[in-house]
Design a protein around this motif. Structure first.
Motif, PDB file in Angstrom:
ATOM      1  N   SER B  41       0.832  -1.211   0.000  1.00  0.00           N
ATOM      2  CA  SER B  41       0.000   0.000   0.000  1.00  0.00           C
ATOM      3  C   SER B  41       0.862   1.254   0.000  1.00  0.00           C
ATOM      4  O   SER B  41       0.559   2.229  -0.698  1.00  0.00           O
ATOM      5  CB  SER B  41      -0.920   0.017   1.218  1.00  0.00           C
ATOM      6  OG  SER B  41      -1.850  -1.027   1.148  1.00  0.00           O
ATOM      7  N   GLN B  80      -7.449   0.542  -0.627  1.00  0.00           N
ATOM      8  CA  GLN B  80      -7.710  -0.707   0.092  1.00  0.00           C
ATOM      9  C   GLN B  80      -8.967  -0.582   0.953  1.00  0.00           C
ATOM     10  O   GLN B  80      -9.732  -1.523   1.095  1.00  0.00           O
ATOM     11  CB  GLN B  80      -6.492  -1.041   0.965  1.00  0.00           C
ATOM     12  CG  GLN B  80      -6.549  -2.412   1.592  1.00  0.00           C
ATOM     13  CD  GLN B  80      -5.221  -2.795   2.234  1.00  0.00           C
ATOM     14  OE1 GLN B  80      -4.232  -2.078   2.123  1.00  0.00           O
ATOM     15  NE2 GLN B  80      -5.198  -3.921   2.912  1.00  0.00           N
ATOM     16  N   ASP B 156      -5.693  -1.408  -4.948  1.00  0.00           N
ATOM     17  CA  ASP B 156      -5.049  -1.939  -3.744  1.00  0.00           C
ATOM     18  C   ASP B 156      -5.951  -3.004  -3.129  1.00  0.00           C
ATOM     19  O   ASP B 156      -6.986  -2.689  -2.553  1.00  0.00           O
ATOM     20  CB  ASP B 156      -4.805  -0.790  -2.746  1.00  0.00           C
ATOM     21  CG  ASP B 156      -3.777  -1.178  -1.685  1.00  0.00           C
ATOM     22  OD1 ASP B 156      -3.331  -2.348  -1.685  1.00  0.00           O
ATOM     23  OD2 ASP B 156      -3.425  -0.307  -0.862  1.00  0.00           O
ATOM     24  N   GLU B 157      -5.569  -4.241  -3.300  1.00  0.00           N
ATOM     25  CA  GLU B 157      -6.327  -5.401  -2.802  1.00  0.00           C
ATOM     26  C   GLU B 157      -7.802  -5.307  -3.148  1.00  0.00           C
ATOM     27  O   GLU B 157      -8.658  -5.278  -2.261  1.00  0.00           O
ATOM     28  CB  GLU B 157      -6.157  -5.517  -1.282  1.00  0.00           C
ATOM     29  CG  GLU B 157      -4.688  -5.471  -0.907  1.00  0.00           C
ATOM     30  CD  GLU B 157      -4.294  -6.498   0.130  1.00  0.00           C
ATOM     31  OE1 GLU B 157      -5.132  -7.366   0.447  1.00  0.00           O
ATOM     32  OE2 GLU B 157      -3.154  -6.432   0.594  1.00  0.00           O
TER      33      GLU B 157
HETATM   34 MG   LIG Z   1      -2.109  -2.654   2.033  1.00  0.00          MG
END
Ligand SMILES: [Mg+2]
Ligand SMILES: Nc1ncnc2c1ncn2[C@@H]1O[C@H](COP(=O)(O)OP(=O)(O)OP(=O)(O)O)[C@@H](O)[C@H]1O
Lengths: 436, 287
Positions: B41, B80, B156-157
């Motif tokens: 991140s 995220q 992000d994810e």
């Molecule tokens: Mg992360």
């Protein structure tokens, strides 16, 4: 639409959709103002009965009898007779709702009723008590007409009719009205003869012509009510003029809290990431946030003042008071947009900071006129309260509302408010964190 | 498309990103693979200009650093966290974010509906995001990152904590973006996803870039040999031999030729998990 504007509009929309926040910004301050306005009595003393000061410049039996009728009325608490000066000052100070003035010539007019004279009754009322003024007009008409029925009944009618015929002969009334009066007097003679023989009381309806009734625009009772412009000595005219500025303080607090923590929440939530990765500067984002708070502050103040004026008789006298109020509202909105940035900044400095920010604002609100009206606080508290921006907003609003501030006097609270805003902005922006 | 040069970032004593350099080519799906706390991140935040690096630099091809408004216009981010407003509807969320990129009213709405369509949320467009399920919020979060039609999309994810249905939708979405020539940078700690989806993968641990390449290249470099396990005999007499080999087919043929009662054969090909284990000495899942 410019990005700052769309951020501001979005924030306002979010505020309105968040029921709790919207309640504390718009509903709670209004409830507060209405509640405290009402428990301290809408109009000072004399709850229930309307207080009236009597000025009798006629001092004839007719005027004295009229004053007695006023006294006898259940709905009125009558003071006097007194001089015009005394009565006016009572009304100006808000100690009495209205004054009733029987001018010289009242007695003569009451004798000359049938000759086309009308009974002159004047009243002056506190402009903040318009609703009661309507009631007073009705009362005065009612009492006057009741007295006139008294004139028609009883033994005196023969003399009065004769007196009226005499007078009409001496000072003729021209045109159809004069003719009508002559016919009326003749008919009245016949009417009373019959009434006497029937041994009955005069019918009550006889006098109920009401305002503007009568023949050819003639009304036997001439009630004129005027407003007594307010005293600039600087006293609130009714308790709502105290409670509505207090309500405004709570509304401003709601804005500061609502928008202040929303920025912190945007950061934890991640939506701030979206704002900061958009092709707009951080300054634009903050400007949008501040603009939203500014507009909400304007709205809440306008709403409270509007409501107070329409429903609770608070009033701005003349264009200069309106201008002062505009200035006060504008400056406090600017100031509190800055204070909001301060709260937003310190709310982000770490865990617990948000709670600290809330507590701080709550204390400033309470010492700044949110709980006890400023002028009721002991001197040292008033001094201590100067550290609170809310104090200055209260002063500015009250200054326009009832303290009768001149532009020079308004300058101080306005400058202080803008100063708080600027300081809040600088500190808040410095403390601002943009990422988690 | 995106170039990171010697990026370094620390938070107090934590060195979150430690000298990461890489270049993402236009039109590829680029994976950042690493365990929790690896610095994925942080790397992404540096790449999109949310954080400024302690050292090193970031460049969006031809447009300069990502803090430049021109560069920002071509970047789309899906953080995220679920970065949407719960009190706004799906459509309002997207229209607002599109507005930040200077789109006009009608354009905003059209783009919002396109993005909602792309993530399969058009039928819920008028519902508040607060009423969405976790997977739907993830998809909305992704839609908010692509609503202005960026050419570099940073996710992000995007599949963290979602149900299989939403996951399939999101992975399909990423593939379609790549087919339309968009560049996608994608972080994950699911190696199956990285293997299936990414043209190239960078393996990160403890802030350091350990290696970078196609999945094939990484396995060839760090996966070691395939293991062929041949079991002979039954019951108490069963005996297994694990044979490391570069050519499992040949190993198997040789085993058959050598005779004996072969009762079971297992072929273990190395995967990204093995790569990670070799690179860090730890398993990706335990890390
Ligand atoms: Mg992360
Ligand atoms: N704002 C911050 N303040 C302090 N430390 C931070 C901050 N952000 C990240 N870190 C630290 O930097 C390291 C890298 O974190 P990062 O969030 O980049 O990891 P990640 O690879 O994204 O992990 P995950 O898979 O859990 O999302 C971690 O040790 C983390 O604790």
């Amino acid at each position: 639409m410019s990005p700052a504007l769309s951020i501001a509009m979005n924030d306002l929309r979010l505020l309105l959709r968040d029921r709790v926040n919207a309640f504390f910004v718009f509903v709670f301050p209004l409830l507060f103002a209405m509640f405290f306005g009402s428990i301290f009595g809408g109009g000072g003393e004399g709850r229930g009965r309307m207080t009236v000061a009597v000025v009798d410049e006629d001092r004839t039996p007719a005027s004295l009898a009229f004053v007695e009728s006023l006294r006898a009325d259940e709905a009125l608490a009558v003071g006097g007779p007194m001089s015009m000066g005394q009565a006016e000052s009572l009304v100006r100070q808000g100690k009495t709702t209205a004054l009733v003035f029987l001018p010289e010539g009242f007695g003569e007019a009451s004798d000359g009723l049938f000759a086309g004279r009308s009974l002159p009754i004047r009243a002056k009322v506190d402009p903040s008590r318009r609703a009661e003024a309507g009631l007073l007009t009705g009362k005065l008409n009612e009492i006057a007409f009741r007295r006139m029925t008294g004139l028609f009944s009883g033994e005196g009618w023969r003399d009065r009719l004769a007196l009226a015929r005499d007078r009409l002969a001496r000072e003729p009334v021209a045109g159809p009205r004069g003719e009508a009066l002559g016919t009326l007097l003749d008919d009245l003679g016949v009417f009373y003869e019959r009434m006497e023989s029937a041994d009955d009381a005069a019918p009550d309806e006889s006098g109920r012509a009401g305002e503007g009734g009568g023949v050819g625009g003639f009304s036997p009772v001439d009630v004129k009510v005027e407003e007594l412009t307010r005293d600039l000595a600087g006293r609130p005219k009714n308790s709502y003029e105290v409670s509505f500025p207090q309500g405004i303080v709570w509304g401003l607090m709601g804005c500061v809290m609502g928008f202040g923590v929303s920025l912190a929440h945007e950061r934890t939530r991640g939506t701030l990431v979206r704002l900061t990765t958009a092709p707009i500067s951080r300054g634009t984002i903050l400007l949008g946030k501040a603009l939203a708070c500014f507009v909400a502050c304007l709205l809440v103040q306008a709403m409270l003042l509007g409501f107070g004026m329409l429903v609770f008789g608070i009033r701005l006298d003349g264009p200069s008071a309106w201008a002062m109020m505009g200035l006060a509202v504008l400056c406090s909105s600017v100031g509190f947009a800055g204070v909001m940035m301060f709260v937003a900044g310190i709310s982000q400095t770490g865990p617990g900071a948000e709670g600290f920010g809330r507590a701080l604002i709550l204390i400033l609100t309470m010492i700044g006129g949110g709980t006890v009206p400023l002028f009721m606080l002991p001197g040292w508290m008033q001094t201590a309260g100067m550290i609170s921006p809310f104090t200055w907003a209260t002063r500015a609003i009250e200054g326009a509302l009832w303290r009768g501030f001149s532009p020079g006097e308004m300058a101080l609270p306005c400058v202080v408010l803008i100063g708080f805003g600027a300081a809040g902005w600088v500190v808040g922006v410095r403390a601002m964190k943009w990422t988690t | 498309m995106l170039r990171l040069d010697g990026l370094r970032k620390s938070f107090g004593p934590t060195l979150a990103v430690d000298g990461v350099s890489l270049a993402v080519n236009p039109g590829e799906v680029f994976g950042l693979l690493g365990p929790n706390g690896a610095g994925k991140s942080t790397t992404i935040h540096l790449a999109v200009g949310l954080l400024s690096p302690d050292a090193g630099r970031v460049e969006i091809r031809g447009l300069g650093p990502p803090t430049d408004p021109a560069a920002r216009r071509v970047i789309g981010v899906a953080p995220q966290s679920l970065a949407v407003y719960d009190d706004l509807t799906g459509r309002e969320n997207l229209a607002f974010f599109a507005g930040l990129f200077g789109l006009g009213r009608a354009e905003r709405r059209r783009k919002a509906d396109e993005a909602l369509e792309a993530v399969g949320l058009l039928d819920r467009a008028a519902d508040r995001a607060g009423t969405y399920s976790g997977g739907m919020k993830r998809r909305l979060n992704l839609a908010a990152g692509i609503v202005h039609d960026p050419s570099l999309i940073v996710l992000d994810e995007p599949t963290a904590g979602v149900d299989p249905q939403s996951r399939d939708n999101i992975l399909g979405m990423v593939r379609r973006l790549a087919q339309r020539g968009r560049t996608v940078v994608y972080t994950t700690h699911y190696m199956e996803e990285a293997e299936k989806l990414c043209d190239r993968v960078a393996v990160i641990d403890r802030g350091r870039l350990l290696d970078l390449g196609t999945v094939h290249e990484l396995i060839a470099r760090h996966g070691g040999d395939t293991t062929v396990t041949i079991t002979r005999g039954r019951g108490d007499h069963a005996r297994s031999d694990a044979v490391p080999t570069k050519d499992p087919a040949r190993t198997l043929r040789e085993a058959m030729a050598s005779g004996g009662d072969i009762t079971a054969v297992r072929v273990d090909r190395p995967d990204l998990e093995t790569v990670f284990l070799t690179l860090t000495g730890r398993s990706l899942r335990d890390a």
